[in-house]
Design an enzyme around this catalytic site. Structure first.
Site, PDB file in Angstrom:
ATOM      1  N   LYS A 157       0.887  -1.162   0.000  1.00  0.00           N
ATOM      2  CA  LYS A 157       0.000   0.000   0.000  1.00  0.00           C
ATOM      3  C   LYS A 157       0.928   1.215   0.000  1.00  0.00           C
ATOM      4  CE  LYS A 157      -4.216   1.589   2.297  1.00  0.00           C
ATOM      5  NZ  LYS A 157      -5.097   1.714   1.130  1.00  0.00           N
TER       6      LYS A 157
HETATM    7  N1  PPE Z   1      -7.959  -1.692  -3.027  1.00  0.00           N
HETATM    8  C1  PPE Z   1      -7.417  -0.454  -2.963  1.00  0.00           C
HETATM    9  C2  PPE Z   1      -6.796   0.128  -4.175  1.00  0.00           C
HETATM   10  C3  PPE Z   1      -7.461   0.254  -1.752  1.00  0.00           C
HETATM   11  O1  PPE Z   1      -6.930   1.476  -1.676  1.00  0.00           O
HETATM   12  C4  PPE Z   1      -8.082  -0.315  -0.628  1.00  0.00           C
HETATM   13  C5  PPE Z   1      -8.152   0.420   0.684  1.00  0.00           C
HETATM   14  C6  PPE Z   1      -8.629  -1.611  -0.743  1.00  0.00           C
HETATM   15  C7  PPE Z   1      -8.532  -2.274  -1.964  1.00  0.00           C
HETATM   16  C8  PPE Z   1      -9.260  -2.321   0.426  1.00  0.00           C
HETATM   17  O2  PPE Z   1      -8.300  -2.636   1.413  1.00  0.00           O
HETATM   18  P1  PPE Z   1      -8.681  -2.798   2.945  1.00  0.00           P
HETATM   19  O3  PPE Z   1      -8.949  -1.447   3.485  1.00  0.00           O
HETATM   20  O4  PPE Z   1      -7.491  -3.452   3.566  1.00  0.00           O
HETATM   21  O5  PPE Z   1      -9.887  -3.656   3.000  1.00  0.00           O
HETATM   22  N2  PPE Z   1      -8.307   1.816   0.592  1.00  0.00           N
HETATM   23  C9  PPE Z   1      -8.054   2.626   1.764  1.00  0.00           C
HETATM   24  C10 PPE Z   1      -7.778   4.067   1.432  1.00  0.00           C
HETATM   25  C11 PPE Z   1      -8.903   4.888   0.905  1.00  0.00           C
HETATM   26  C12 PPE Z   1      -8.525   6.334   0.677  1.00  0.00           C
HETATM   27  O6  PPE Z   1      -9.248   6.984  -0.089  1.00  0.00           O
HETATM   28  O7  PPE Z   1      -7.566   6.850   1.269  1.00  0.00           O
HETATM   29  C13 PPE Z   1      -9.108   2.436   2.841  1.00  0.00           C
HETATM   30  O8  PPE Z   1     -10.173   1.875   2.584  1.00  0.00           O
HETATM   31  O9  PPE Z   1      -8.853   2.799   3.987  1.00  0.00           O
END
Ligand code: PPE
Length: 311
Positions: A157
């Site tokens: 990330k």
């Molecule tokens: N894909 C992407 C590209 C992504 O950024 C997130 C989280 C996910 C999948 C889901 O991951 P998880 O949160 O572990 O279930 N995106 C984060 C950031 C959003 C933002 O705008 O900043 C979040 O959901 O916290």
């Protein structure tokens, strides 16, 4: 953004306004950082951070992929998150740990630059709107391809990756959609700009497997386990865009987005949120809010009982 009192920065809780970096910071020039998004929820037993240790483990993995030495163990960062929640006194908040190559030399190779580690927290309501959570959002396949495993490790990330997401979501928003869906270089479904994707067809749940260019979402993993527990079969496999068009139900998952239904994709109607999505959304929200004994071990309670935020 609603400002709170404190930010944890390089080992100390400092005033919100003092959490600053120099404009020569490496991470600002080259996107050389890693971050997390974590939610703390108010539960009957106090403020609980959902899967905090798993998020911090992913932060460590992301850092490793960027050759970055965080200098804090998962345990230390965990305590820092808890201290911050206590100091800010807002039990229900979003936590944003971020680590980046700091001020030192400029030039792409970050060798020798210090690593800054920061944790912010602030109240963050629904990501795609309360109406979106209830009635579903409208998404569009992006003309931007999701960065792939040999471009930037998508398993990390990393801050720089989010240019890809930013372009996609801005394109979708300008065209009148709520969210973008990115395809891999080979044309398979990857994820949303900030969410993973799930498709329901004939009672079975499908989601892109981890070898697609997706972030290994912690909510994704949570949903797979909850769905199986509810008796659904979950299949992780390569999906193509027509799987979305012909789906009975489609929903997105993420820490920020929680479980958000899709009501159409590329103007192809999917319909109002269906029974599987609604069952999973409810089970997820019950879990994060401490209403489910089954998954109680995913809640990590803040050690200090924070005072309620002043209205
Ligand atoms: N894909 C992407 C590209 C992504 O950024 C997130 C989280 C996910 C999948 C889901 O991951 P998880 O949160 O572990 O279930 N995106 C984060 C950031 C959003 C933002 O705008 O900043 C979040 O959901 O916290």
């Amino acid at each position: 953004m609603q400002e709170l009192d404190k930010i944890w920065m390089n080992g100390e809780l400092i005033d919100w306004a003092d959490a600053k970096v120099h404009v020569g910071t490496h991470g600002l020039h080259y996107g050389s950082g890693v971050f997390e998004g974590i939610r703390a929820y108010e539960t009957p037993k106090g403020s609980a951070v959902f899967r905090l240790t798993d998020h911090l483990q992913r932060l460590h993995n992301s850092a490793r992929l960027l050759n970055m030495e965080l200098g804090y163990t998962i345990g230390e960062l965990r305590s820092a998150c808890m201290d911050l929640i206590g100091a800010n006194g807002v039990p229900e908040c979003y936590l944003r740990p971020i680590a980046f190559y700091g001020y030192g030399e400029l030039g792409v190779a970050a060798t020798g630059n210090p690593i800054d580690v920061v944790i912010m927290s602030w109240p963050w309501g629904t990501y795609l709107g309360a109406e979106g959570m209830e009635k579903g959002i409208r998404a569009k396949i992006s003309s931007w391809t999701r960065i792939g495993p040999n471009v930037i490790p998508h398993v990390a990330k990393a801050t720089g990756i989010y240019l890809n997401s930013m372009l996609a979501v801005m394109e979708a928003n300008r065209a009148g959609y709520d969210e973008a869906i990115l395809l891999t270089d080979e044309g398979y479904i990857a994820d949303g700009s900030g969410e993973n994707l799930f498709v329901v067809k004939d009672g079975t749940i499908y989601t892109p497997d981890l070898s697609a260019s997706i972030l290994p979402g912690i909510t994704r993993d949570t949903i797979i386990q909850i769905a199986q527990d509810l008796g659904y079969t979950v299949v992780e496999k390569q999906l193509i865009r027509t799987d979305l068009y012909l789906a009975d139900e489609v929903f997105m998952t993420g820490t920020a987005a929680e479980v958000t239904p899709l009501r159409d994709v590329d103007d192809q109607p999917i319909g109002p949120p269906g029974p599987v999505t609604l069952a999973i959304q409810k089970a997820y929200l019950d879990t994060v809010r401490g209403q489910s004994e089954r998954w109680a071990h995913w809640l990590e309670y803040a050690t200090t009982e924070p005072a309620r935020a002043q209205a």
